[in-house]
Motif scaffolding. Structure first.
Motif, short mmCIF file in Angstrom:
data_model
loop_
_atom_site.label_atom_id
_atom_site.label_comp_id
_atom_site.label_asym_id
_atom_site.label_seq_id
_atom_site.Cartn_x
_atom_site.Cartn_y
_atom_site.Cartn_z
N THR A 1 1.03 -1.27 0.12
CA THR A 1 0.05 0.17 -0.17
C THR A 1 1.14 1.39 0.16
O THR A 1 0.90 2.19 -0.53
CB THR A 1 -0.57 -0.02 0.97
OG1 THR A 1 -1.38 -1.36 1.45
CG2 THR A 1 -2.26 0.99 1.56
N LEU B 1 2.01 1.72 -3.05
CA LEU B 1 1.57 2.59 -3.99
C LEU B 1 1.70 3.64 -4.20
O LEU B 1 1.47 4.08 -5.18
CB LEU B 1 0.17 1.50 -4.54
CG LEU B 1 0.43 0.09 -5.27
CD1 LEU B 1 -0.89 -0.02 -4.85
CD2 LEU B 1 0.85 0.85 -6.24
N TRP B 2 0.95 4.64 -2.96
CA TRP B 2 1.60 5.62 -2.68
C TRP B 2 2.69 6.19 -2.84
O TRP B 2 1.94 7.29 -3.49
CB TRP B 2 1.07 6.12 -1.16
CG TRP B 2 -0.18 6.28 -0.65
CD1 TRP B 2 -0.70 5.27 0.22
CD2 TRP B 2 -1.50 7.55 -1.22
NE1 TRP B 2 -1.99 5.75 0.14
CE2 TRP B 2 -2.31 6.91 -0.35
CE3 TRP B 2 -1.33 8.22 -2.20
CZ2 TRP B 2 -3.53 7.83 -0.63
CZ3 TRP B 2 -2.40 8.98 -2.43
CH2 TRP B 2 -3.55 8.75 -1.96
N GLN C 1 4.57 5.25 -5.58
CA GLN C 1 5.19 5.26 -6.88
C GLN C 1 4.09 6.59 -7.17
O GLN C 1 4.34 6.58 -8.45
CB GLN C 1 4.56 4.14 -6.64
CG GLN C 1 4.69 3.93 -9.15
CD GLN C 1 5.71 4.24 -9.07
OE1 GLN C 1 6.60 5.02 -8.74
NE2 GLN C 1 5.77 4.65 -10.92
N PHE D 1 5.18 2.95 -15.81
CA PHE D 1 5.15 3.18 -14.41
C PHE D 1 3.91 4.45 -14.51
O PHE D 1 3.38 4.23 -13.66
CB PHE D 1 6.62 4.06 -14.43
CG PHE D 1 7.89 2.98 -13.62
CD1 PHE D 1 7.32 1.30 -12.68
CD2 PHE D 1 8.87 2.85 -14.14
CE1 PHE D 1 8.21 1.42 -11.85
CE2 PHE D 1 9.62 2.47 -13.02
CZ PHE D 1 9.18 1.02 -12.50
N ALA E 1 1.13 4.17 -12.20
CA ALA E 1 0.54 5.31 -11.74
C ALA E 1 -0.84 5.47 -11.97
O ALA E 1 -1.71 6.14 -10.50
CB ALA E 1 1.66 6.24 -11.73
N PHE F 1 -3.39 3.38 -10.83
CA PHE F 1 -3.65 3.38 -8.97
C PHE F 1 -4.38 4.34 -8.71
O PHE F 1 -5.12 4.69 -7.21
CB PHE F 1 -2.43 3.40 -7.89
CG PHE F 1 -2.27 2.81 -6.88
CD1 PHE F 1 -2.85 2.48 -5.97
CD2 PHE F 1 -2.09 4.29 -5.85
CE1 PHE F 1 -2.47 2.80 -4.82
CE2 PHE F 1 -1.83 4.93 -4.87
CZ PHE F 1 -2.19 4.33 -3.84
N LEU F 2 -4.10 5.38 -8.86
CA LEU F 2 -4.54 7.19 -8.71
C LEU F 2 -6.12 7.22 -9.30
O LEU F 2 -7.30 7.33 -8.58
CB LEU F 2 -4.05 8.17 -9.77
CG LEU F 2 -2.90 8.24 -8.83
CD1 LEU F 2 -2.08 9.68 -9.55
CD2 LEU F 2 -2.66 9.16 -6.76
#
Ligand SMILES: [K+]
Ligand SMILES: [K+]
Lengths: 485, 485
Positions: free
Chosen positions: A359, A362-363, A365, B395, B399, B402-403
């Motif tokens: 977790t 991920l933040w 990155q 990458f 990202a 994820f966001l």
């Protein structure tokens, strides 16, 4: 040929070790005189016998355990073990179907802690103890235990250890030798379990309940000997003790070792995961307690705080005990707790989900990526704690998250396809893949999955296994590359 | 100082261009004599006047548009434009609140196509046309249009273009000059829109409906002039025409350009996204039609196929038209369609979601990771189509995902917190962040969001903007790094 003999040999050895674990239910059965002794003795003999034959026949041609064999071995042993463990249940409860029995043992071994049994309070004590012991063995991993006690596994012990232990960084050795590391982890695990038994007894449980619940607490399994789960006791003291030990179990056992070894609390402070985990839990408990109190679910704030603390800590760490029917709580709180289940527990703990380490990664990155849009040429390595994280690990974590997410989506749609309603479907998949236990709506917050059809039960079994093996280990066996020479 | 003058100058110019777009509703109002002419004329004068003052005052100190200013400019212009566009609506409908008006214009501009209006059939024609024109302008992007028609924006045109156009690979230029590229894209977009208008007229619509629906088809906006949406027409021919143009709009417009330029279908075959998109849609239509037919929702298979094809293509491409109350369909089909919304549309299309390109990339990255566990030393670059993908892009895509995922989670919890039920909350967030339109349960499949509270409406507005700007552009403005010198 040598490859399969190696696998058969190791499989035989671990099966024999697993056979020895039947001693505990046999003793329980003799003590309570609950007529199950014969079933467990037969189970033990079958396991040890089959293991001895397998190991004996393949011994001569065995070699080293290779990387890919490690995954195959661990996955096939777990399925074999779950199947073998159903025998005492099916012999003892003739009306139990194989599907339900396999669900029960898989749920116990993967520390999901969901159950299809109703009438736990009147179940034969040895059967209850068996469920809890499976919880405990699955928590840190019985193969890790095998690595610890069989020096001859040293050959491929590292491969097996890596395939079974949870978390993105698996080569953080406590000692240079993997047997030694496995042994230390199991010693700490056993020691905490002993302290937990005594604490639960002092808090008011009987010895039998204390032993069973200590097993399911330290493994974050969540099984109980009562249909009402922890609500049966109605004791704030017991809840406090359980909360403490669940938090301990949700931390990295390697950090516990450092703390004990140095006799200092500093390892907890320098661990990159422990503080964020506690911070997330504390903030969530406060917000949810106030929200629930404001909605007047409970008469006063302290009662709300008590129930939110216990159930939130229990479910978010993937412990899975419940003290109250939190199905009646507002959706915001229920779903927040189910969401926390996916992210809260630490690497190297007995908990499930994607783990706090991933977790955090991920933040960071995502933040790094936003920064690099503004500063395309800046080099900006990710650090977690003091640890710089190489790109290789970031890629592997990101791929893990994707497969984990796709697994959730695919399994939820499989349940929807079978006719389950959306909330029950997503709730059950999250509860199973995170090895948490309590689901929602149809599958209930008391972790009871009895209402599911056979097809739905097998989907949950797949979810539990995917979760326990962090997706990769199991999915890899279905790629062509795995079977290519 | 120079930085803000540059932003003010460009802002002023685009505001003036936006002012010119009021000509269409003014003409409509004059033609239908619906008493809205004054409101639109005032709106036009205000936009052009304010733009001229802004540009005039800052002209002398302007400089080049820098990367970070591009994001700030695009985000602030869109919010300004959505606010300005509410004026004719609020003057024309005095009982309309600002929150609802802002929802309506944002929904139109982001091509979400959700509405808070009831009684569309009796709304003044010019107001309906205004909503559809906003859809159309937002589809390819009004700033891209500005880049196309204002050569002087060439200075920072690339930055603006990059910030507004959708997709992970934004520097794939059709021509060496960005103005030229923007112009070509808008010409293709306008040409298809014209063909769509004529086709809809031939299929049976009146001219006014044909123009409005062509706007909302090519932009994948999904707004309609009827409360019953496309169900109003009850015409399979119209549905077929809309399906065709929605599929066209969901493809990369650069691929359309190549196909037209070379007068060949080959660009569609070599495009890495077009075939996978069509394959996903075809397979889904077949599975869902059979499922729905099997559940006897419709009397025969062809009726099921008709409704599933239209609604699935419409929602999954993020078009958002509906021909039937698909809220009554089985959850498996509803949620599968909502899920497809997140992944189906192509890069460089007018659709929303994470785009097919990123979906493919995630799959390949997950596969590569499993391969690299087995073969740690193998080097195995990812290819999509013929294109080798550098790690930098992987990458950035990861990202983004994820966001995007975190945004969905955060906004869903915000709606749950406000008391919305879980299915409506998740449905509304998915419909808004993917710019699809039709939500679930409370927010209904007819894309009507009227039942939401003000707080919930603003959450949906944020979701729509996050979706249209692919998360990064908007979130970046809230990082300290963005504002640091
Ligand atoms: K559990
Ligand atoms: K739409």
């Amino acid at each position: 040929m040598q490859r399969f003999c190696t696998i058969a040999f190791v499989l035989g050895l671990i099966l024999m070790i697993f056979g020895l674990t039947y001693i505990l239910p046999i003793a329980t059965s003799l003590y309570f005189n609950d007529a199950m002794t014969e079933h467990f003795t037969n189970g033990m003999l079958l396991n040890i016998g089959a293991g001895a034959i397998l190991a004996g026949l393949s011994m001569r041609w065995r070699g080293d355990v290779k990387t890919r064999d490690g995954y195959l071995l661990v996955a096939s042993f777990w399925i074999l073990m779950a199947a073998a463990a159903t025998l005492p249940l099916m012999w003892g409860l003739p009306e139990l179907s194989f599907t339900d029995a396999f669900f029960e043992t898989t749920s116990a071994l993967t520390t999901t802690g969901a159950t299809v049994f109703v009438g736990l309070d009147s179940l034969a004590p040895s059967l209850n103890l068996w469920r809890h012991e499976l919880n405990w063995l699955g928590g840190l991993g019985i193969i890790v235990l095998a690595v610890a006690i069989l020096p001859l596994l040293g050959i491929g012990g590292m491969q097996l250890y890596k395939a079974e232990i949870a978390g993105p960084i698996k080569d953080s050795k406590l000692t240079p030798r993997i047997n030694e590391t496995a042994r230390l982890l199991w010693m700490i695990y056993a020691a905490f379990t002993l302290i937990c038994i005594v604490s639960l007894k002092l808090a008011g449980m009987g010895w039998f309940d204390a032993i069973c619940h200590a097993f399911s607490t330290m493994s974050l399994g969540g099984l109980s000997t009562h249909d009402a789960n922890i609500g049966y006791f109605g004791s704030p003291t017991i809840e406090l003790v359980l909360m403490g030990f669940m938090l301990i179990s949700a931390m990295n056992f390697a950090v516990h070792y450092s703390a004990l070894h140095k006799f200092s609390l500093k390892p907890y402070l320098t661990d990159p995961e422990a503080i964020p985990m506690l911070a997330v839990i504390t903030a969530s408990v406060m917000i949810c307690s106030i929200y629930i109190w404001y909605q007047q679910i409970y008469p006063d704030f302290l009662t709300a705080l008590r129930h939110v603390s216990f159930n939130l800590i229990s479910v978010s760490t993937s412990g899975g005990f419940v003290s109250d029917n939190f199905r009646l709580w507002p959706p915001f709180v229920i779903w927040w707790i189910l969401y926390l289940t996916s992210i809260t527990a630490c690497t190297g703990s007995t908990g499930g989900g994607i783990k706090m380490f991933r977790t955090l990664l991920l933040w960071k990155q995502a933040g790094r990526e936003m920064f690099s849009i503004l500063h395309p040429r800046a080099i900006n390595p990710i650090r977690i704690g003091d640890m710089p994280i190489p790109n290789k690990i970031i890629f592997s974590v990101l791929a893990f998250i994707f497969l984990y997410f796709i697994s959730i989506v695919a399994l939820t749609f499989a349940l929807l396809f079978s006719g389950l309603d959306p909330l029950s479907a997503l709730g059950a998949v999250l509860a199973c893949i995170n090895n948490a236990g309590p689901g929602l709506s149809l599958v209930g917050t008391a972790s009871n999955y009895q209402g599911l059809s056979d097809f739905q039960t097998w989907i949950c079994v797949i979810a539990m296994l995917l979760g326990r093996f962090e997706v990769f280990t199991l999915l890899m066996l279905f790629t062509p590359a795995f079977w290519r020479k």
